[in-house]
Design an enzyme around this catalytic site. Structure first.
Site, PDB file in Angstrom:
ATOM      1  N   GLU A  17       2.619  -4.404  -3.486  1.00 18.89           N
ATOM      2  CA  GLU A  17       3.900  -4.163  -2.804  1.00 18.89           C
ATOM      3  C   GLU A  17       4.187  -5.284  -1.824  1.00 18.89           C
ATOM      4  O   GLU A  17       3.284  -5.733  -1.111  1.00 18.89           O
ATOM      5  CB  GLU A  17       3.853  -2.834  -2.042  1.00 18.89           C
ATOM      6  CG  GLU A  17       5.161  -2.580  -1.263  1.00 18.89           C
ATOM      7  CD  GLU A  17       5.120  -1.317  -0.421  1.00 18.89           C
ATOM      8  OE1 GLU A  17       5.276  -0.238  -1.004  1.00 18.89           O
ATOM      9  OE2 GLU A  17       4.929  -1.429   0.800  1.00 18.89           O
ATOM     10  N   THR A  48      10.101  -3.146  -1.177  1.00 18.99           N
ATOM     11  CA  THR A  48      10.619  -2.007  -0.411  1.00 18.99           C
ATOM     12  C   THR A  48      12.100  -2.220  -0.063  1.00 18.99           C
ATOM     13  O   THR A  48      12.669  -3.303  -0.256  1.00 18.99           O
ATOM     14  CB  THR A  48       9.808  -1.771   0.876  1.00 18.99           C
ATOM     15  OG1 THR A  48       9.958  -2.916   1.715  1.00 18.99           O
ATOM     16  CG2 THR A  48       8.342  -1.537   0.578  1.00 18.99           C
ATOM     17  N   HIS A  76      12.609  -0.692  -4.771  1.00 17.40           N
ATOM     18  CA  HIS A  76      12.754   0.586  -4.077  1.00 17.40           C
ATOM     19  C   HIS A  76      14.235   0.794  -3.753  1.00 17.40           C
ATOM     20  O   HIS A  76      14.983  -0.168  -3.581  1.00 17.40           O
ATOM     21  CB  HIS A  76      11.966   0.580  -2.766  1.00 17.40           C
ATOM     22  CG  HIS A  76      10.486   0.539  -2.941  1.00 17.40           C
ATOM     23  ND1 HIS A  76       9.613   1.001  -1.986  1.00 17.40           N
ATOM     24  CD2 HIS A  76       9.704   0.096  -3.958  1.00 17.40           C
ATOM     25  CE1 HIS A  76       8.367   0.853  -2.404  1.00 17.40           C
ATOM     26  NE2 HIS A  76       8.400   0.287  -3.594  1.00 17.40           N
ATOM     27  N   ASP A 108      13.479   7.624   5.549  1.00 18.34           N
ATOM     28  CA  ASP A 108      13.280   8.428   6.769  1.00 18.34           C
ATOM     29  C   ASP A 108      14.629   8.753   7.399  1.00 18.34           C
ATOM     30  O   ASP A 108      15.548   7.941   7.350  1.00 18.34           O
ATOM     31  CB  ASP A 108      12.391   7.666   7.761  1.00 18.34           C
ATOM     32  CG  ASP A 108      10.931   7.677   7.309  1.00 18.34           C
ATOM     33  OD1 ASP A 108      10.508   8.697   6.723  1.00 18.34           O
ATOM     34  OD2 ASP A 108      10.230   6.671   7.536  1.00 18.34           O
ATOM     35  N   GLN A 209      -2.649  -3.222  13.018  1.00 15.10           N
ATOM     36  CA  GLN A 209      -2.075  -2.630  11.801  1.00 15.10           C
ATOM     37  C   GLN A 209      -2.414  -1.143  11.727  1.00 15.10           C
ATOM     38  O   GLN A 209      -1.561  -0.315  11.438  1.00 15.10           O
ATOM     39  CB  GLN A 209      -2.660  -3.383  10.604  1.00 15.10           C
ATOM     40  CG  GLN A 209      -2.055  -3.053   9.268  1.00 15.10           C
ATOM     41  CD  GLN A 209      -2.804  -3.797   8.149  1.00 15.10           C
ATOM     42  OE1 GLN A 209      -3.500  -4.790   8.391  1.00 15.10           O
ATOM     43  NE2 GLN A 209      -2.682  -3.320   6.940  1.00 15.10           N
ATOM     44  N   LYS A 269       0.746 -10.440   2.415  1.00 15.21           N
ATOM     45  CA  LYS A 269      -0.340 -11.399   2.688  1.00 15.21           C
ATOM     46  C   LYS A 269      -0.980 -11.847   1.376  1.00 15.21           C
ATOM     47  O   LYS A 269      -1.837 -11.134   0.825  1.00 15.21           O
ATOM     48  CB  LYS A 269      -1.400 -10.742   3.584  1.00 15.21           C
ATOM     49  CG  LYS A 269      -0.904 -10.480   4.997  1.00 15.21           C
ATOM     50  CD  LYS A 269      -1.985  -9.823   5.817  1.00 15.21           C
ATOM     51  CE  LYS A 269      -1.477  -9.472   7.190  1.00 15.21           C
ATOM     52  NZ  LYS A 269      -2.051  -8.239   7.704  1.00 15.21           N
TER      53      LYS A 269
HETATM   54  P1  FAD Z   1      11.800  13.656  -0.518  1.00 15.61           P
HETATM   55  O1  FAD Z   1      11.071  13.721  -1.791  1.00 15.61           O
HETATM   56  O2  FAD Z   1      13.257  13.975  -0.524  1.00 15.61           O
HETATM   57  O3  FAD Z   1      11.048  14.625   0.508  1.00 15.61           O
HETATM   58  C1  FAD Z   1      11.341  14.598   1.896  1.00 15.61           C
HETATM   59  C2  FAD Z   1      10.920  15.921   2.519  1.00 15.61           C
HETATM   60  O4  FAD Z   1      11.792  16.949   2.051  1.00 15.61           O
HETATM   61  C3  FAD Z   1       9.513  16.370   2.119  1.00 15.61           C
HETATM   62  O5  FAD Z   1       8.945  17.020   3.233  1.00 15.61           O
HETATM   63  C4  FAD Z   1       9.757  17.344   0.979  1.00 15.61           C
HETATM   64  O6  FAD Z   1       8.705  18.309   0.860  1.00 15.61           O
HETATM   65  C5  FAD Z   1      11.069  17.991   1.427  1.00 15.61           C
HETATM   66  N1  FAD Z   1      11.880  18.480   0.306  1.00 15.61           N
HETATM   67  C6  FAD Z   1      12.172  17.860  -0.842  1.00 15.61           C
HETATM   68  N2  FAD Z   1      12.972  18.612  -1.611  1.00 15.61           N
HETATM   69  C7  FAD Z   1      13.218  19.754  -0.906  1.00 15.61           C
HETATM   70  C8  FAD Z   1      13.982  20.925  -1.156  1.00 15.61           C
HETATM   71  N3  FAD Z   1      14.647  21.094  -2.308  1.00 15.61           N
HETATM   72  N4  FAD Z   1      14.010  21.889  -0.199  1.00 15.61           N
HETATM   73  C9  FAD Z   1      13.339  21.748   0.968  1.00 15.61           C
HETATM   74  N5  FAD Z   1      12.589  20.658   1.263  1.00 15.61           N
HETATM   75  C10 FAD Z   1      12.532  19.662   0.329  1.00 15.61           C
HETATM   76  N6  FAD Z   1      10.904   4.308   3.023  1.00 15.61           N
HETATM   77  C11 FAD Z   1      11.866   3.351   3.086  1.00 15.61           C
HETATM   78  O7  FAD Z   1      12.753   3.430   3.932  1.00 15.61           O
HETATM   79  N7  FAD Z   1      11.892   2.301   2.204  1.00 15.61           N
HETATM   80  C12 FAD Z   1      10.956   2.159   1.239  1.00 15.61           C
HETATM   81  O8  FAD Z   1      11.009   1.200   0.463  1.00 15.61           O
HETATM   82  C13 FAD Z   1       9.913   3.140   1.146  1.00 15.61           C
HETATM   83  N8  FAD Z   1       8.957   3.067   0.194  1.00 15.61           N
HETATM   84  C14 FAD Z   1       8.002   4.053   0.097  1.00 15.61           C
HETATM   85  C15 FAD Z   1       7.045   3.976  -0.935  1.00 15.61           C
HETATM   86  C16 FAD Z   1       6.062   4.955  -1.063  1.00 15.61           C
HETATM   87  C17 FAD Z   1       5.052   4.867  -2.181  1.00 15.61           C
HETATM   88  C18 FAD Z   1       6.027   6.027  -0.134  1.00 15.61           C
HETATM   89  C19 FAD Z   1       4.958   7.078  -0.243  1.00 15.61           C
HETATM   90  C20 FAD Z   1       6.982   6.118   0.886  1.00 15.61           C
HETATM   91  C21 FAD Z   1       7.977   5.141   1.010  1.00 15.61           C
HETATM   92  N9  FAD Z   1       8.949   5.212   1.992  1.00 15.61           N
HETATM   93  C22 FAD Z   1       9.929   4.229   2.073  1.00 15.61           C
HETATM   94  C23 FAD Z   1       8.943   6.295   2.995  1.00 15.61           C
HETATM   95  C24 FAD Z   1       9.829   7.484   2.570  1.00 15.61           C
HETATM   96  O9  FAD Z   1      11.179   7.084   2.519  1.00 15.61           O
HETATM   97  C25 FAD Z   1       9.632   8.591   3.614  1.00 15.61           C
HETATM   98  O10 FAD Z   1       8.334   9.110   3.544  1.00 15.61           O
HETATM   99  C26 FAD Z   1      10.667   9.701   3.607  1.00 15.61           C
HETATM  100  O11 FAD Z   1      10.513  10.464   4.820  1.00 15.61           O
HETATM  101  C27 FAD Z   1      10.565  10.693   2.443  1.00 15.61           C
HETATM  102  O12 FAD Z   1      11.010  10.131   1.287  1.00 15.61           O
HETATM  103  P2  FAD Z   1      10.811  10.914  -0.125  1.00 15.61           P
HETATM  104  O13 FAD Z   1      11.503  10.104  -1.146  1.00 15.61           O
HETATM  105  O14 FAD Z   1       9.406  11.260  -0.331  1.00 15.61           O
HETATM  106  O15 FAD Z   1      11.669  12.249   0.204  1.00 15.61           O
END
Ligand code: FAD
Length: 285
Positions: A17, A48, A76, A108, A209, A269
């Site tokens: 990544e 990302t 992403h 987020d 970090q 890195k």
């Molecule tokens: P979701 O899958 O929508 O889930 C978010 C929350 O809502 C969870 O607690 C879930 O349990 C809950 N939820 C989902 N559906 C429902 C429903 N129907 N009813 C009630 N609750 C529900 N962030 C960035 O800004 N840019 C990036 O490029 C980025 N890359 C990432 C890559 C990886 C591999 C990971 C693990 C995270 C990344 N993130 C990134 C962070 C991510 O955007 C955050 O963790 C964010 O808070 C949640 O995104 P999600 O797509 O998992 O959300």
């Protein structure tokens, strides 16, 4: 190439990544780092996407550059801070650049809680991408549970909604204890989630970090890992070596236990990515 086809080959894969620059001024240095990492010929490279706009405009450009280096890119895309119009504009740009793989995320919620309210969950974005073209779609998953989730069971049920909406694979949040991943895998398979799970590994190469990670994601740090931080945290070169060795060991254990797909958070890195690649040269060919 579609990532689902790469993962379907059933061989160990190593992907990296990178994150795009926050400013135009930083573009060249990020591009150079991504090019160096691409030279290691990973199985694919993800880029990302800034949740609030910030870095989002460079994601497609860096992903396209990676494709030009002969490496499959994974762009992403986040939705919660975006409008449908903006999302569809990015999808069109991806099609134009022939980028076939998208990691679909909610992003987020901004600190002030203000969003356009056009998207609530990543599953909505996945459905829209699915209807918009022939993309291979990935999603995020959380072996320790997502921070907003009240419990891991609900979180896994919400993950299932994403898979049912059309995602082809899921990538995990970083973790430092493989047993957490093995337990998570058991629970997702039990819920009938059968798509490939790509294990996200972060080589921690400095004390600062890990402080950032702790604050940002609430990740559990095993005692064995904390001992490295205590012993080497104030010696940057030793910490880097120990962090890479820890990540290498984690990856070897995962592959030995049948977790074939490994994704490394490189923090842009190239030297760290290269060292890991070298350490695994006979294990991931
Ligand atoms: P979701 O899958 O929508 O889930 C978010 C929350 O809502 C969870 O607690 C879930 O349990 C809950 N939820 C989902 N559906 C429902 C429903 N129907 N009813 C009630 N609750 C529900 N962030 C960035 O800004 N840019 C990036 O490029 C980025 N890359 C990432 C890559 C990886 C591999 C990971 C693990 C995270 C990344 N993130 C990134 C962070 C991510 O955007 C955050 O963790 C964010 O808070 C949640 O995104 P999600 O797509 O998992 O959300």
């Amino acid at each position: 190439m579609k990532i689902r086809d790469i993962l379907a080959q059933g061989k160990p894969t190593l992907s990296f990544e990178v994150f795009p620059p926050k400013t135009e001024a930083a573009y060249e240095s990020v591009e150079a780092a991504a090019k160096e990492i691409a030279k290691l010929k990973p199985s694919f490279m993800s880029v990302t996407y800034g949740a609030g706009g910030g870095t989002s405009k460079y994601t497609v450009a860096i992903a396209s550059m990676i494709q030009d280096q002969g490496v499959t890119p994974l762009a992403h895309l986040t939705c919660v801070s975006s409008t449908k119009e903006k999302v569809h504009q990015v999808l069109e740009e991806l099609k134009e650049k022939k980028i076939e793989n998208i990691l679909a995320l909610r992003g987020d919620i901004p600190a002030d809680g203000v969003t356009p309210k056009e998207y609530r969950y990543a599953s909505q974005l996945i459905r829209e991408i699915k209807e918009s073209g022939d993309f291979c779609i990935g999603a995020a998953c959380y072996p320790e549970g997502h921070v907003e989730s009240e419990n891991k069971t609900d979180d896994i049920l919400h993950l299932k909604e994403k898979v049912e909406a059309g995602c082809d694979f899921v990538t995990t949040q970083m973790f430092f204890d493989n047993n957490i991943l093995y337990n998570f895998l058991y629970r997702v398979r039990e819920q009938g989630i059968m798509v490939p799970v790509v294990a996200g590994i972060m080589p921690v190469t400095s004390k600062s970090q890990i402080k950032r990670i702790g604050l940002m994601s609430g990740t559990e740090l095993p005692v064995r890992f904390r001992a490295l931080l205590d012993r080497f945290g104030d010696d940057p070169a030793a910490m880097k070596q120990a962090g890479i060795a820890y990540a290498t060991e984690q990856i070897i254990d995962l592959i030995a236990n049948g977790v074939n797909a490994i994704h490394v958070y490189t923090m842009n890195k190239p030297d760290v990515a290269a060292k890991l690649r070298e350490n695994l040269s006979e294990i991931i060919r």
